[in-house]
Design a protein around this motif. Structure first.
Motif, PDB file in Angstrom:
ATOM      1  N   ARG A   1       6.878   4.546  -0.404  1.00  0.00           N
ATOM      2  CA  ARG A   1       6.536   5.750  -1.163  1.00  0.00           C
ATOM      3  C   ARG A   1       7.772   6.550  -1.543  1.00  0.00           C
ATOM      4  NH1 ARG A   1       5.667  10.775   0.499  1.00  0.00           N
ATOM      5  NH2 ARG A   1       5.498  10.159   2.669  1.00  0.00           N
ATOM      6  N   THR A   2       8.706   6.737  -0.582  1.00  0.00           N
ATOM      7  CA  THR A   2       9.858   7.603  -0.812  1.00  0.00           C
ATOM      8  C   THR A   2      11.152   6.851  -1.077  1.00  0.00           C
ATOM      9  OG1 THR A   2      10.439   7.696   1.531  1.00  0.00           O
ATOM     10  CG2 THR A   2       8.879   9.350   0.720  1.00  0.00           C
ATOM     11  N   GLY A   3      11.230   5.586  -0.681  1.00  0.00           N
ATOM     12  CA  GLY A   3      12.462   4.833  -0.819  1.00  0.00           C
ATOM     13  C   GLY A   3      13.464   5.118   0.286  1.00  0.00           C
ATOM     14  N   THR A   4      13.071   5.905   1.278  1.00  0.00           N
ATOM     15  CA  THR A   4      13.942   6.218   2.408  1.00  0.00           C
ATOM     16  C   THR A   4      14.140   4.976   3.254  1.00  0.00           C
ATOM     17  OG1 THR A   4      13.076   8.471   2.430  1.00  0.00           O
ATOM     18  CG2 THR A   4      14.234   7.742   4.404  1.00  0.00           C
ATOM     19  N   GLU A   5      15.389   4.759   3.697  1.00  0.00           N
ATOM     20  CA  GLU A   5      15.721   3.555   4.452  1.00  0.00           C
ATOM     21  C   GLU A   5      16.397   3.909   5.773  1.00  0.00           C
ATOM     22  OE1 GLU A   5      18.549  -0.439   4.065  1.00  0.00           O
ATOM     23  OE2 GLU A   5      18.186   0.816   2.318  1.00  0.00           O
ATOM     24  N   ALA A   6      16.072   3.143   6.790  1.00  0.00           N
ATOM     25  CA  ALA A   6      16.739   3.227   8.089  1.00  0.00           C
ATOM     26  C   ALA A   6      17.045   1.805   8.522  1.00  0.00           C
ATOM     27  CB  ALA A   6      15.855   3.919   9.115  1.00  0.00           C
TER      28      ALA A   6
ATOM     29  N   SER B   1      16.362  -3.665   8.261  1.00  0.00           N
ATOM     30  CA  SER B   1      16.191  -2.477   7.438  1.00  0.00           C
ATOM     31  C   SER B   1      14.707  -2.200   7.275  1.00  0.00           C
ATOM     32  CB  SER B   1      16.817  -2.681   6.056  1.00  0.00           C
ATOM     33  OG  SER B   1      18.193  -2.915   6.168  1.00  0.00           O
ATOM     34  N   ALA B   2      14.335  -0.935   7.426  1.00  0.00           N
ATOM     35  CA  ALA B   2      12.956  -0.498   7.214  1.00  0.00           C
ATOM     36  C   ALA B   2      12.973   0.523   6.078  1.00  0.00           C
ATOM     37  CB  ALA B   2      12.389   0.126   8.481  1.00  0.00           C
ATOM     38  N   VAL B   3      12.111   0.305   5.064  1.00  0.00           N
ATOM     39  CA  VAL B   3      12.094   1.157   3.880  1.00  0.00           C
ATOM     40  C   VAL B   3      10.675   1.661   3.637  1.00  0.00           C
ATOM     41  CG1 VAL B   3      12.578   1.273   1.404  1.00  0.00           C
ATOM     42  CG2 VAL B   3      13.946  -0.212   2.865  1.00  0.00           C
ATOM     43  N   CYS B   4      10.549   2.958   3.387  1.00  0.00           N
ATOM     44  CA  CYS B   4       9.246   3.542   3.036  1.00  0.00           C
ATOM     45  C   CYS B   4       8.992   3.248   1.559  1.00  0.00           C
ATOM     46  CB  CYS B   4       9.259   5.045   3.290  1.00  0.00           C
ATOM     47  SG  CYS B   4       7.757   5.866   2.733  1.00  0.00           S
TER      48      CYS B   4
ATOM     49  N   PRO C   1       0.830  -1.192   0.000  1.00  0.00           N
ATOM     50  CA  PRO C   1       0.000   0.000   0.000  1.00  0.00           C
ATOM     51  C   PRO C   1       0.871   1.252   0.000  1.00  0.00           C
ATOM     52  CG  PRO C   1      -0.392  -1.330   1.974  1.00  0.00           C
ATOM     53  CD  PRO C   1       0.643  -2.017   1.168  1.00  0.00           C
ATOM     54  N   GLU C   2       0.330   2.330  -0.531  1.00  0.00           N
ATOM     55  CA  GLU C   2       1.048   3.603  -0.584  1.00  0.00           C
ATOM     56  C   GLU C   2       1.533   3.998   0.811  1.00  0.00           C
ATOM     57  OE1 GLU C   2       2.738   6.815  -2.489  1.00  0.00           O
ATOM     58  OE2 GLU C   2       1.732   5.112  -3.387  1.00  0.00           O
ATOM     59  N   GLY C   3       2.808   4.267   0.950  1.00  0.00           N
ATOM     60  CA  GLY C   3       3.366   4.680   2.228  1.00  0.00           C
ATOM     61  C   GLY C   3       3.627   3.534   3.189  1.00  0.00           C
ATOM     62  N   ALA C   4       3.539   2.294   2.719  1.00  0.00           N
ATOM     63  CA  ALA C   4       3.791   1.144   3.590  1.00  0.00           C
ATOM     64  C   ALA C   4       5.263   1.082   3.961  1.00  0.00           C
ATOM     65  CB  ALA C   4       3.388  -0.149   2.886  1.00  0.00           C
ATOM     66  N   ILE C   5       5.554   0.457   5.084  1.00  0.00           N
ATOM     67  CA  ILE C   5       6.927   0.258   5.518  1.00  0.00           C
ATOM     68  C   ILE C   5       7.292  -1.199   5.278  1.00  0.00           C
ATOM     69  CG2 ILE C   5       8.507   0.265   7.478  1.00  0.00           C
ATOM     70  CD1 ILE C   5       6.876   2.566   8.646  1.00  0.00           C
ATOM     71  N   LEU C   6       8.327  -1.398   4.474  1.00  0.00           N
ATOM     72  CA  LEU C   6       8.819  -2.737   4.172  1.00  0.00           C
ATOM     73  C   LEU C   6       9.972  -3.033   5.122  1.00  0.00           C
ATOM     74  CD1 LEU C   6       8.910  -2.268   0.316  1.00  0.00           C
ATOM     75  CD2 LEU C   6       7.066  -3.201   1.685  1.00  0.00           C
TER      76      LEU C   6
ATOM     77  N   LYS D   1      13.327   4.828  13.703  1.00  0.00           N
ATOM     78  CA  LYS D   1      14.319   5.664  13.020  1.00  0.00           C
ATOM     79  C   LYS D   1      13.790   6.153  11.669  1.00  0.00           C
ATOM     80  CE  LYS D   1      18.692   4.374  13.087  1.00  0.00           C
ATOM     81  NZ  LYS D   1      19.899   3.505  13.021  1.00  0.00           N
ATOM     82  N   LEU D   2      13.114   5.268  10.939  1.00  0.00           N
ATOM     83  CA  LEU D   2      12.545   5.646   9.652  1.00  0.00           C
ATOM     84  C   LEU D   2      11.482   6.727   9.817  1.00  0.00           C
ATOM     85  CD1 LEU D   2      12.246   5.261   6.600  1.00  0.00           C
ATOM     86  CD2 LEU D   2      10.617   3.432   7.080  1.00  0.00           C
ATOM     87  N   LYS D   3      10.604   6.555  10.778  1.00  0.00           N
ATOM     88  CA  LYS D   3       9.552   7.566  11.006  1.00  0.00           C
ATOM     89  C   LYS D   3      10.146   8.905  11.372  1.00  0.00           C
ATOM     90  CE  LYS D   3       5.806   4.410  12.140  1.00  0.00           C
ATOM     91  NZ  LYS D   3       4.872   3.933  13.165  1.00  0.00           N
ATOM     92  N   ARG D   4      11.238   8.885  12.152  1.00  0.00           N
ATOM     93  CA  ARG D   4      11.910  10.123  12.518  1.00  0.00           C
ATOM     94  C   ARG D   4      12.520  10.784  11.291  1.00  0.00           C
ATOM     95  NH1 ARG D   4      14.421   8.093  16.741  1.00  0.00           N
ATOM     96  NH2 ARG D   4      16.359   7.707  15.660  1.00  0.00           N
ATOM     97  N   LEU D   5      13.114   9.988  10.409  1.00  0.00           N
ATOM     98  CA  LEU D   5      13.672  10.533   9.167  1.00  0.00           C
ATOM     99  C   LEU D   5      12.584  11.135   8.276  1.00  0.00           C
ATOM    100  CD1 LEU D   5      16.220   7.784   8.056  1.00  0.00           C
ATOM    101  CD2 LEU D   5      16.743  10.159   8.596  1.00  0.00           C
ATOM    102  N   LEU D   6      11.451  10.470   8.186  1.00  0.00           N
ATOM    103  CA  LEU D   6      10.369  10.939   7.324  1.00  0.00           C
ATOM    104  C   LEU D   6       9.696  12.199   7.865  1.00  0.00           C
ATOM    105  CD1 LEU D   6       8.753   7.524   6.374  1.00  0.00           C
ATOM    106  CD2 LEU D   6      10.202   8.978   4.927  1.00  0.00           C
ATOM    107  N   ALA D   7       9.784  12.411   9.183  1.00  0.00           N
ATOM    108  CA  ALA D   7       9.146  13.572   9.803  1.00  0.00           C
ATOM    109  C   ALA D   7       9.942  14.857   9.552  1.00  0.00           C
ATOM    110  CB  ALA D   7       8.976  13.345  11.293  1.00  0.00           C
ATOM    111  N   LYS D   8      11.190  14.730   9.150  1.00  0.00           N
ATOM    112  CA  LYS D   8      12.044  15.915   8.908  1.00  0.00           C
ATOM    113  C   LYS D   8      11.600  16.695   7.713  1.00  0.00           C
ATOM    114  CE  LYS D   8      16.210  14.262  11.076  1.00  0.00           C
ATOM    115  NZ  LYS D   8      17.620  14.039  10.940  1.00  0.00           N
TER     116      LYS D   8
END
Length: 63
Positions: free
Chosen positions: A32-37, A27-30, A9-14, A56-63
């Motif tokens: 939607r954005t491909g951002t990884e922590a 590893s956790a990857v968004c 789903p859109e914005g899911a965390i893999l 950590k991923l949620k903190r990165l995405l909140a920036k």
């Protein structure tokens, strides 16, 4: 063309786990954005590493 797999789903965390001996990398990857922590720690507690990597991923995405 479909590969038979449902897309996340859109914005899911893999989440992915890779074990190296006594250590585990989570590893956790968004999707939607491909951002990884990532978090690395003892393989004896994968759920704690997953919580840490997702936080950590949620903190990165909140920036």
């Amino acid at each position: 063309m479909s590969n038979g797999r449902a897309s996340p789903p859109e914005g899911a965390i893999l989440v992915e786990f890779v074990r190296q001996g006594a250590w585990l990398k989570c590893s956790a990857v968004c999707s939607r954005t491909g951002t990884e922590a990532a978090a690395v720690g003892p393989a004896s507690d994968p759920s704690a590493l997953e919580r840490l990597a997702v936080a950590k991923l949620k903190r990165l995405l909140a920036k």
